[in-house]
Each structure stands twice: as structure tokens, then as C-alpha cells.
Design an enzyme around this catalytic site. Structure first.
Site, PDB file in Angstrom:
ATOM      1  N   TYR A   8       0.817  -1.214   0.000  1.00 26.56           N
ATOM      2  CA  TYR A   8       0.000   0.000   0.000  1.00 26.56           C
ATOM      3  C   TYR A   8       0.857   1.273   0.000  1.00 26.56           C
ATOM      4  O   TYR A   8       0.537   2.232   0.705  1.00 26.56           O
ATOM      5  CB  TYR A   8      -0.956   0.013   1.201  1.00 26.56           C
ATOM      6  N   TYR A 138     -14.449  -4.724   3.267  1.00 23.66           N
ATOM      7  CA  TYR A 138     -13.038  -5.108   3.094  1.00 23.66           C
ATOM      8  C   TYR A 138     -12.763  -6.305   3.991  1.00 23.66           C
ATOM      9  O   TYR A 138     -12.924  -6.234   5.208  1.00 23.66           O
ATOM     10  CB  TYR A 138     -12.095  -3.955   3.452  1.00 23.66           C
ATOM     11  N   ASP A 235     -16.761 -11.069  10.494  1.00 25.75           N
ATOM     12  CA  ASP A 235     -15.324 -10.807  10.397  1.00 25.75           C
ATOM     13  C   ASP A 235     -14.923  -9.841  11.515  1.00 25.75           C
ATOM     14  O   ASP A 235     -15.161  -8.638  11.425  1.00 25.75           O
ATOM     15  CB  ASP A 235     -15.020 -10.213   9.009  1.00 25.75           C
ATOM     16  N   LYS A 264      -5.243 -10.264  13.543  1.00 29.62           N
ATOM     17  CA  LYS A 264      -4.602  -9.048  14.066  1.00 29.62           C
ATOM     18  C   LYS A 264      -4.305  -9.100  15.572  1.00 29.62           C
ATOM     19  O   LYS A 264      -3.285  -9.610  15.985  1.00 29.62           O
ATOM     20  CB  LYS A 264      -5.473  -7.826  13.736  1.00 29.62           C
TER      21      LYS A 264
END
Ligand code: PLP
Length: 416
Positions: A8, A138, A235, A264
Site C-alpha cells: 500500500y 473489506y 469478520d 490481528k
């Protein structure tokens, strides 16, 4: 010259100068090779929820790495993964579940999607091949997860190979709560029979720009999915582990999803580990004990890596502690009043918060970037999402630190 292809990151950004080389992390701070110290206001892409180099996680990693660094879970097992699976299942509303481990978030969503497809196939419903997800969703950068939604200009090259899906509107961005519920109802009534699963980011669409939506919408989607016999995949990769105030965001809607994806912060951000936590009713369909072989032939080499599991067990123990939970509650209140007070700054069009996520939308991307640069000079690491500048600090952030960060953000936005 660096040989790293930075994720990114544009060539023009690299051309402007080398990115900071971080050499040390301690608590909420990252230190670079030039002696600068930065407050990690985005918890290193939302993962370092307990700050950096948390002593209990460091110790757990050291001890585990001395005993066993890796061993696979295919036809074998090890205690760190067994204990972690047990601990994750205990966090769920319904504890009859099995845990399929992976390493990064996108892989756990891929697992959930493939489980949904194979489950429909095994149950004699092979026509259930589509997924419904939120607009601007996303769920990761793999081809499967890209197909679930987010289609920005940087995903355009992949548009031809995305598989078809249904996109559900999100209130208030795509209309009122009632209008979005009506539109979702229409999608379920027209396409419900072809849906393998609905995949949602609960309460906050983080990558889309911290788009927060009403708990009533999540509840409505859940009800519609249940009525249509559609599997519910939640999610929690960005929102899990106290980030929104509760252990998981879906708990605020009082749901019991079929599959919960975590990643994460599950290891406190220290090591890559993710998981799809699957309801046993679904898991049991994957048997080969009857006439046919339903086995789920899917696995990643480092799935359930023992060192990562040990880190996760230490992190989960921390999330369970009252002082941390109290801090999250107090800091969430402070975040809310602080962020709301930014709404009247010229150029700010919206200010919102949920737990320890605070976000403001600017009129222009340039304003968000200018505010970011000012914050950077004051020692805060931020990464705006287009026009949205947000704070997602570690859960261990102290009151004085959050107050100072909100003051810096006010100054940055006012000057920008
Ligand atoms: C909601 C959500 N799902 C999945 C992912 C992908 O996780 P990873 O980058 O670990 O593949 C992200 C990453 O930001 C996310 O926010």
C-alpha cells in the site's frame, strides 16, 4: 537502495524520502533509527492492541520458542494450539465450535468462505454459491476476499476475475436504516436461495473509512439470513478483542454467528495468527465416517504455529483482566467526547467513535493529509483513509496520552 516492495505504498511516496526505519517498539511507542519516537496511533494496522513488546507476550514467545517452534496440525497436534482453540471457543456465545487456524486475516476469511461453499455442497445445496457482503466491504487482499466487496480504483485490475456476489447497503451511507433494511430484504428474497453465506464486518467497516453503522442493522441482517437459511460469517479481524468496547463487536447485537473470523490483535499483534471459529453443527458435516468423504482439504503450513499460539494465549489472558477492561471503558468515553468536540472544526464534515476507534471525515483528502503531517511532526503515526483521519490507539493508552493525542488532532485539523 531498498529491495522491499512496500505494501500500500506508492512510488511517489518512496521518492519523497525513505520511510522511517523502526528499530524498537515499547508500549504505545515506536522508535526509529534516527532517534525519533512515535505514538502508534493506529496500533500498527490495528493489531498492537496491548502496545509493543508487552512483557508477558515477550516471555510467552521466549518460553515457547525454547520448547517447540513449529509442528503442523495435519494429523498431529500440540498443546499451545489445543489451549488456544479452547480459549477462543470459550469466548463465543455458543461454545460447541471448532477452530481452523491460519496466519493472516484474509486467509481466515478464505477458510470461512470455503467452509460455507463446501458445507452447502455437502448438504445437497450446490446452488448456494454466492456471498452477500456489505457495500465497501473489506475482508483482505486475496482474490476470494476481494470478491466480497471493496472495489476501489486500486482493485480495478482484478474486477474481471471477481466472482459475483450481492452487496448490501449500509446505513446511513447508502440510505436510512429503514431503506437499507428494505433493500436487504429484497436481496434476501430474490437471492437468498443462491447465497452460501453473508459475510459482515460488525458495526464498523474499518478499511472503508471507519464507517460505523447501527446495531439494529446488524440484527436485521442476522434475522434475514437466519430466515433464508443463509450462513452468517462475522469478520472480527479489525473489531475483535475489546476494540469496540465488547470482546467482539457482534456481541453488542446479541447474535450467535456461524463462523467468527479473528486475526490481528489475537496475538496482541506480536505474531501472525488468525482463525475461523466454526459452529459444530457445520463442522460435523465435514466427516468421512459415513458413505462419502466430506473432509475439508485446506491448510496453511504455519496454521496454529506454537509460538504464535503462545503469544495469543498471553494476549487473551490480558484481555480478560479487569484493569484493561476498565481502561478501555474510560478511554472509550474520553474518545467519544474528544472526537465529538472536533465536529465543529471548519472542514470537518463528520466525527464519530465506537469504543477505542475515533474518526473524523474531512472535506478533502488534502486536509486529512495535512493534519496527518502536522500530527507526525508532533510524534504521532497515523494513516488516513482518503478523507478520513482516525485514531485506533492501543487499548493500554493512558488518559494523558489520549488527551494529548486528541489535542494534537484538534490542532492538526484546525491548521490544515
Ligand atoms: C475486517 C478485516 N478483515 C480482514 C482483513 C485482512 O487481514 P490481513 O491483512 O491480516 O490479511 C482486514 C485487514 O485490515 C480487515 O480489516
Amino acid at each position: 537502495m531498498s529491495h522491499i516492495w512496500h505494501p500500500y505504498t506508492t512510488f511517489s511516496a518512496i521518492e519523497k524520502g525513505l520511510p522511517p526505519a523502526i528499530i524498537r517498539g515499547a508500549g504505545c511507542y515506536l522508535h526509529d533509527a534516527d532517534g525519533n519516537r512515535y505514538f502508534d496511533a493506529i496500533s500498527s494496522w490495528w493489531s498492537a492492541a496491548l502496545g509493543h513488546s508487552h512483557p508477558l507476550i515477550v516471555n510467552a514467545i521466549a518460553m515457547q520458542s525454547d520448547a517447540l517452534q513449529h509442528s503442523i496440525l495435519g494429523n498431529m497436534t500440540h498443546f499451545p494450539a489445543e489451549k488456544l482453540a479452547q480459549a477462543l471457543v470459550e469466548l463465543m456465545p455458543d461454545m460447541s465450535r471448532h477452530v481452523h487456524f491460519a496466519s493472516d486475516g484474509a486467509s481466515s476469511v478464505e477458510i470461512a468462505m470455503k467452509v460455507a461453499l463446501q458445507h452447502a455442497y455437502l448438504k445437497g445445496q450446490p446452488e448456494r454459491t454466492r456471498f452477500a457482503s456489505l457495500r465497501q466491504a473489506y475482508h483482505g487482499d486475496t482474490l476470494g476476499t476481494l470478491s466480497l466487496g471493496f472495489l476501489d480504483h486500486f482493485h480495478e485490475p482484478f474486477a474481471p476475475v471477481r466472482f459475483p456476489g450481492s452487496q448490501l447497503p449500509v446505513p446511513p451511507y447508502d440510505g436510512s436504516l429503514e431503506n437499507c433494511i428494505d433493500a436487504a430484504r429484497k436481496i434476501f428474497s430474490e437471492q437468498g436461495a443462491s447465497l452460501a453465506a453473508i459475510v459482515v464486518e460488525p458495526l464498523c467497516q474499518c478499511a472503508a473509512g471507519m464507517r460505523m453503522y447501527d446495531v439494529a442493522y446488524l440484527q436485521a441482517l442476522y434475522r434475514m439470513a437466519r430466515e433464508a437459511g443463509v450462513m452468517v460469517i462475522v469478520d472480527e479481524i479489525a473489531t475483535g478483542f475489546l476494540r469496540t468496547g465488547t470482546m467482539f463487536a457482534f456481541m453488542q447485537a446479541d447474535l450467535d454467528p456461524d463462523i467468527v473470523c479473528v486475526g490481528k490483535a489475537v496475538t496482541g499483534g506480536a505474531l501472525p495468527l488468525s482463525a475461523a471459529i466454526v459452529r459444530d453443527e457445520i463442522y460435523n458435516a465435514f466427516s468421512d465416517l459415513g458413505d462419502s468423504d466430506g473432509t475439508f482439504y485446506h491448510g496453511h503450513t504455519h496454521a496454529g504455529n506454537p509460538i504464535a499460539c503462545a503469544a495469543a494465549l498471553a494476549a487473551l489472558a490480558e484481555y480478560d483482566k479487569a484493569p484493561l477492561r476498565d481502561n478501555v471503558r474510560t478511554m472509550s468515553d474520553l474518545m467519544q467526547t474528544g472526537i465529538e468536540s472536533l465536529a465543529d472544526i471548519p472542514g470537518v464534515t463528520d466525527a464519530r467513535s465506537l469504543g477505542l476507534i475515533g474518526a473524523v471525515t474531512c472535506e478533502t483528502t488534502a486536509q486529512a493529509q495535512a493534519a496527518q503531517a502536522i500530527m507526525r511532526d508532533r510524534g504521532y503515526l497515523l494513516r488516513p483513509l482518503g478523507r478520513v483521519i482516525y485514531l485506533m490507539p492501543p487499548l493500554v493508552t493512558a488518559r494523558t496520552e489520549l488527551e494529548a493525542m486528541l489535542d494534537a488532532l484538534r490542532a492538526g485539523l484546525s491548521a490544515a
